[in-house]
Design a protein around this motif. Structure first.
Motif, mmCIF file in Angstrom:
data_model
loop_
_atom_site.group_PDB
_atom_site.id
_atom_site.type_symbol
_atom_site.label_atom_id
_atom_site.label_comp_id
_atom_site.label_asym_id
_atom_site.label_seq_id
_atom_site.Cartn_x
_atom_site.Cartn_y
_atom_site.Cartn_z
ATOM 1 N N ARG A 114 0.833 -1.195 0.000
ATOM 2 C CA ARG A 114 0.000 0.000 0.000
ATOM 3 C C ARG A 114 0.874 1.254 0.000
ATOM 4 O O ARG A 114 1.980 1.246 0.526
ATOM 5 N N ASN A 115 0.359 2.305 -0.572
ATOM 6 C CA ASN A 115 1.041 3.590 -0.471
ATOM 7 C C ASN A 115 0.971 4.101 0.965
ATOM 8 O O ASN A 115 -0.035 3.901 1.646
ATOM 9 N N PRO A 116 2.028 4.770 1.429
ATOM 10 C CA PRO A 116 1.951 5.364 2.781
ATOM 11 C C PRO A 116 0.860 6.420 2.843
ATOM 12 O O PRO A 116 0.341 6.879 1.818
ATOM 13 N N MET A 119 -0.089 9.446 0.194
ATOM 14 C CA MET A 119 0.391 9.194 -1.165
ATOM 15 C C MET A 119 -0.722 8.778 -2.112
ATOM 16 O O MET A 119 -0.495 8.574 -3.298
ATOM 17 N N GLU A 121 -4.289 6.517 -3.394
ATOM 18 C CA GLU A 121 -4.584 5.126 -3.715
ATOM 19 C C GLU A 121 -3.698 4.639 -4.852
ATOM 20 O O GLU A 121 -3.053 5.418 -5.552
ATOM 21 N N LYS A 122 -3.694 3.346 -5.020
ATOM 22 C CA LYS A 122 -2.877 2.720 -6.058
ATOM 23 C C LYS A 122 -3.763 1.788 -6.887
ATOM 24 O O LYS A 122 -4.551 1.009 -6.322
ATOM 25 N N THR A 140 -8.630 -1.023 -7.057
ATOM 26 C CA THR A 140 -7.992 0.078 -6.337
ATOM 27 C C THR A 140 -7.532 -0.389 -4.966
ATOM 28 O O THR A 140 -8.310 -0.984 -4.211
ATOM 29 N N GLU A 142 -6.363 1.043 -1.562
ATOM 30 C CA GLU A 142 -6.338 2.282 -0.795
ATOM 31 C C GLU A 142 -5.034 2.424 -0.019
ATOM 32 O O GLU A 142 -4.359 1.446 0.280
ATOM 33 N N GLU A 143 -4.721 3.667 0.310
ATOM 34 C CA GLU A 143 -3.501 3.940 1.073
ATOM 35 C C GLU A 143 -3.633 3.446 2.502
ATOM 36 O O GLU A 143 -4.733 3.136 2.981
ATOM 37 N N GLN A 144 -2.536 3.366 3.194
ATOM 38 C CA GLN A 144 -2.511 2.873 4.555
ATOM 39 C C GLN A 144 -3.183 3.866 5.509
ATOM 40 O O GLN A 144 -2.969 5.075 5.413
#
Length: 479
Positions: A114-116, A119, A121-122, A140, A142-144
């Motif tokens: 996950r992105n920090p 940052m 979503e990925k 998708t 989601e970020e952390q």
């Protein structure tokens, strides 16, 4: 009572010795195999390239020894060692590529990070295949998320930094007479920021001084607060920031400050655009991007690394020759002394050489091989083969670039034709000369060592002076 059988120390030592011997044998086999591969590669390098490479290395190996044959052997050994380094690197590269291919081919699970926080979503894309049908899907990630404790820490750091940025060109928030910087975002944080002034007549919604602030006279002050809200997805926090307004200053902005204000206005009006162009000149000011200077460091860094790798091989050879020269000068008096001692008690020259070689194997060789004594080992083999001592001594002296060895070998060769009594007196005189040579060599080494210590002593003296003067300067300037 059950007895416990304990191994004897001799059995443990024998087992350890056999294990070490097996490891050495495996290593020797591996090195021999790599040497064969390196030799094959060296033989199949194009003749023109190999000839130019050898010609450039000849200058480095010219002073290796007096013997040109040994110089050529050392040069070829160096080339094989360099090829072995390249061979190992390529082998490691190929193994890593194969490992990665197998890993991605056979792995039963994929792990996506996950992105920090902040940052965003990925998007993850996967290719599916089933019964000849292929399809690509995406989802998708989601970020952390932050824990409550982490949220408090992030917002505390955010508002601490915002207090520094919001003041704009003002010295502090306790003396505000210039527009505040009400920015929508803060670098390093994903929050959307909104501002709500307590009294819009003191501070406008855009951060500029209001009517009451502009009407302040000299000596007057006005205190107000700004409610700042930070929001991002499901995270939100707010804090009140106190501001003290003072009368407007009459100081005219410099050309640089006006250019900066122009940039700020231009940036706020072009936030919907993807790029932000800046001209290279403005009213006579020459403008450049300092970050572009770093790009020129990349080619320079590549050249430096390449040069260091090329120089490293040659400097190692020179360092090895320097160490060998020092060891040869240290061993020369010992060789002369041992030969004089053994031949003085009645041993023949071959017997004296064998006895000296035994002493070397027992006392000196365990700490490391010495070139002069290893050449004496070659001399011993030649004497056992029945060659003449005079010719063997001359050949032994040709393997050293130091003149004392060549001179000593010549004296030995001449002494064999004059008889045992003459050679003993000659050896005693040469022993005295060797002792003086050693004294001169040690004195010269000491002088060179003291010269090399001058720069570190200057550096230490500078550090001490800084440590002594720093408190005095701090007290003098009232810091």
């Amino acid at each position: 009572m059950i007895g416990i059988h304990r191994k004897k120390p001799e059995e443990d030592a024998a087992k350890i010795s056999s294990t070490r011997k097996g490891i050495r044998e495996k290593k020797d086999k591996k090195d021999k195999k790599e040497s064969h591969v390196a030799g094959w590669i060296l033989d199949h390098i194009p003749a023109g390239i190999r000839r130019r490479w050898t010609r450039r290395l000849e200058n480095t190996f010219r002073d290796h020894t007096i013997n040109s044959r040994e110089n050529r052997a050392a040069l070829k050994e160096f080339q094989l060692r360099q090829i072995r380094i390249i061979y190992r690197g390529m082998l490691a590269f190929i193994v890593m590529v194969i490992f990665l291919c197998l890993y991605f081919r056979l792995s039963a699970r994929f792990t996506f990070m996950r992105n920090p926080f902040g940052m965003g979503e990925k998007e993850i894309r996967l290719d599916l295949k089933y019964q000849g049908r292929e399809e690509g899907i995406s989802f998708t990630l989601e970020e952390q998320e932050l824990s409550p404790g982490e949220q408090r820490q992030v917002f505390a750091a955010f508002f601490r930094k915002l207090r520094q940025e919001i003041r704009g060109e003002n010295g502090s928030l306790d003396k505000v007479n210039l527009p505040l910087d009400f920015r929508d975002e803060l670098e390093g944080y994903p929050f959307f920021i909104s501002y709500e002034p307590e009294d819009p007549f003191l501070i406008n919604w855009d951060g500029s001084p209001g009517e009451k602030a502009l009407a302040l006279k000299e000596g007057e002050k006005a205190r107000t607060e700004i409610l700042v809200k930070a929001e991002y997805k499901g995270y939100s926090s707010e804090e009140r920031i106190g501001v003290t307004l003072i009368p407007q200053g009459k100081e005219e902005l410099s050309l640089f400050d006006r250019f900066q204000n122009m940039l700020v206005k231009k940036e706020s009006s072009t936030r919907k655009q993807e790029d932000f162009p800046v001209d290279s000149s403005w009213k006579g000011i020459s403008i450049r991007d300092p970050s572009s200077d770093k790009l020129w460091k990349i080619p320079l860094l590549i050249l430096i690394c390449t040069g260091l790798l090329l120089i490293r091989g040659h400097t190692s050879i020179r360092e090895r020759n320097r160490i060998r020269h020092r060891q040869n000068m240290e061993d020369f008096p010992m060789i002369v002394h041992l030969l004089t001692l053994y031949m003085g008690v009645g041993l023949s020259f071959p017997s004296a050489v064998s006895r000296m070689l035994n002493d070397y194997d027992k006392r000196i060789k365990p700490a490391g091989e010495r070139y002069a004594f290893e050449q004496i080992r070659v001399m011993d083999h030649c004497l056992h083969m029945g060659l003449r001592p005079g010719e063997v001594c001359l050949e032994w002296g040709r393997h050293f670039p130091e003149k004392v060895y060549a001179k000593f070998a010549m004296l030995l060769s001449q002494g064999f034709s004059k008889g045992a009594k003459e050679i003993r007196s000659m050896m005693e005189k040469e022993q005295e000369d060797a002792f003086r040579v050693q004294v001169d060599f040690v004195r010269r080494e000491g002088e060179e060592a003291s010269t090399r210590l001058v720069f570190p002593m200057i550096v230490l003296l500078s550090i001490v002076m800084v440590l002594v003067m720093f408190p005095a300067l701090m007290q003098f300037y009232g810091m």
